[in-house]
Design a protein around this motif. Structure first.
Motif, PDB file in Angstrom:
ATOM      1  N   PHE A 178       1.163  -1.152   0.302  1.00  0.00           N
ATOM      2  CA  PHE A 178       0.029  -0.177  -0.454  1.00  0.00           C
ATOM      3  C   PHE A 178       0.826   0.919   0.066  1.00  0.00           C
ATOM      4  N   GLN A 179       2.095   1.571  -0.002  1.00  0.00           N
ATOM      5  CA  GLN A 179       3.322   2.124  -0.176  1.00  0.00           C
ATOM      6  C   GLN A 179       3.942   1.567  -1.166  1.00  0.00           C
ATOM      7  N   ILE A 180       3.683   1.395  -2.034  1.00  0.00           N
ATOM      8  CA  ILE A 180       4.471   1.290  -3.366  1.00  0.00           C
ATOM      9  C   ILE A 180       4.985   2.315  -4.203  1.00  0.00           C
ATOM     10  N   LYS A 181       6.066   2.738  -4.197  1.00  0.00           N
ATOM     11  CA  LYS A 181       6.364   3.327  -4.901  1.00  0.00           C
ATOM     12  C   LYS A 181       6.614   2.986  -6.396  1.00  0.00           C
ATOM     13  N   ASP A 197       8.083   2.086 -16.000  1.00  0.00           N
ATOM     14  CA  ASP A 197       7.883   2.494 -14.727  1.00  0.00           C
ATOM     15  C   ASP A 197       7.191   0.467 -13.772  1.00  0.00           C
ATOM     16  N   PHE A 198       8.359   0.065 -12.765  1.00  0.00           N
ATOM     17  CA  PHE A 198       8.225  -1.317 -12.239  1.00  0.00           C
ATOM     18  C   PHE A 198       8.141  -1.357 -10.959  1.00  0.00           C
ATOM     19  N   ILE A 199       6.695  -2.286 -10.365  1.00  0.00           N
ATOM     20  CA  ILE A 199       7.158  -2.107  -8.380  1.00  0.00           C
ATOM     21  C   ILE A 199       7.996  -3.634  -8.340  1.00  0.00           C
ATOM     22  N   PHE A 200       8.074  -3.920  -9.396  1.00  0.00           N
ATOM     23  CA  PHE A 200       9.164  -5.352  -8.993  1.00  0.00           C
ATOM     24  C   PHE A 200      10.165  -5.651 -10.020  1.00  0.00           C
ATOM     25  N   GLY A 201      11.498  -6.029 -10.022  1.00  0.00           N
ATOM     26  CA  GLY A 201      11.932  -6.985 -10.523  1.00  0.00           C
ATOM     27  C   GLY A 201      13.040  -7.097 -10.314  1.00  0.00           C
TER      28      GLY A 201
END
Length: 315
Positions: A178-181, A197-201
């Motif tokens: 809920f705080q993902i940037k 723009d990625f939230i995970f790699g």
């Protein structure tokens, strides 16, 4: 019969602390097979790497055995890589999640894991696996990652891990979600360029990523000299968010919310201060990051492990 001398590195605070209670039984199994372990306990983060480095360089041991979690095994591999000495390594998984062990089929019953190592030593068999190299720094056994959830494994207190197990990671990860940037990244591999723009790699050599996304075992070979690379796009609206959740739930890596490819070398350009984890352990990176594979560099003492290449190294 001459006893086989091994260095046994034990993390006494990993996982549910089972290593303490079952250490006697593990030693009994090893000694009963004419294996003479020299036991060293870790005293903090990074100590396992020092012990493995010194032990390999000493020339006293025919193998190194790690009893701890994936992070401890990661440190042992880093120490062996640093030593420049090629020596077989055994893994007795005593961590909280044991992602690597579960992924490659090692028993998380400590006595069964010890018996597997004994069998491999007796028959002179190793399972060769690839590992990754993070720039000029440490190696990693199964994943280097950035973005959502990557800080959970090292930011969750050890006591919470011991008491709650995997749920400690999950709860910490939900708080992160809920705080993902999103992180703006440029990724280059095999002549291709991916920017967004990625939230995970994740740069992986595994069948499972944190028990969240599972890869088809027929598509993963942990000794083929190739990483599986996953980039998770930042959802721009509720429709994309729902597609992402559905894809994660079904491990659908063909979803348009994922970028998935294989490569032996991957380069990243990320914002300054981006945090990485290697096998759940925090890693520092300033500037561009180059990740390369070390083909079949891990000589795992196991006859039960899957995903690698079985090889006879003699008795």
């Amino acid at each position: 019969m001459k006893a086989t001398k091994i260095l046994m590195i034990v993390n006494p605070v990993s996982g549910t602390l089972r290593t303490r209670g079952e250490l006697f039984d593990i030693l009994r199994i090893l000694n009963g097979a004419e294996i003479a372990p020299t036991v060293r306990f870790t005293s903090g983060r990074g100590h396992a790497a020092v012990l493995a480095d010194e032990g390999a360089k000493s020339g006293e041991f025919e193998a190194v055995v790690c009893a701890g979690g994936d992070g401890t095994f990661h440190e042992v591999l880093t120490g062996l890589d640093r030593s420049g000495v090629s020596i077989p390594v055994g893994y007795i998984p005593a961590g909280t999640t044991n992602d690597l062990a579960n992924g490659i089929g090692l028993s998380t019953d400590l006595q069964e894991a010890a018996a597997d190592i004994v069998s491999a030593l007796r028959d002179g068999v190793v399972t060769e696996l690839d590992c990754g190299k993070f720039g000029d720094g440490p190696v990693f056994s199964y994943i280097a990652s950035f973005g959502a959830f990557t800080s959970a494994s090292y930011s969750t207190p050890q006591q919470a891990k011991n008491n709650l197990g995997y749920f400690a990671y999950l709860l910490q990860g939900i708080g992160d979600f809920f705080q993902i940037k999103p992180i703006h990244a440029v990724c280059e591999a095999g002549g291709a360029r991916y920017e967004g723009d990625f939230i995970f790699g994740g740069v992986c050599n595994t069948f499972s990523i944190g028990k969240i996304v599972k890869l088809d075992e027929t598509s993963v070979d942990m000794s083929d000299g190739l990483f599986e690379v996953i980039l998770v796009k930042n959802p721009k609206d509720f429709s994309e968010f729902n597609r992402l959740v559905a894809a994660a739930a079904s491990s659908d890596i063909e979803s348009d919310m994922f970028i998935f490819f294989k490569a032996s070398h991957v380069s990243f350009r990320l914002p300054a201060g981006t945090l990485w984890t290697l096998d759940g352990e925090k890693a520092e990176a300033d500037g561009p990051v180059d990740i390369s594979i070390k083909k079949r560099a891990v000589k795992l003492l196991s006859k039960a492990a899957r995903g690698g290449v079985r090889r006879d190294i003699g008795n």
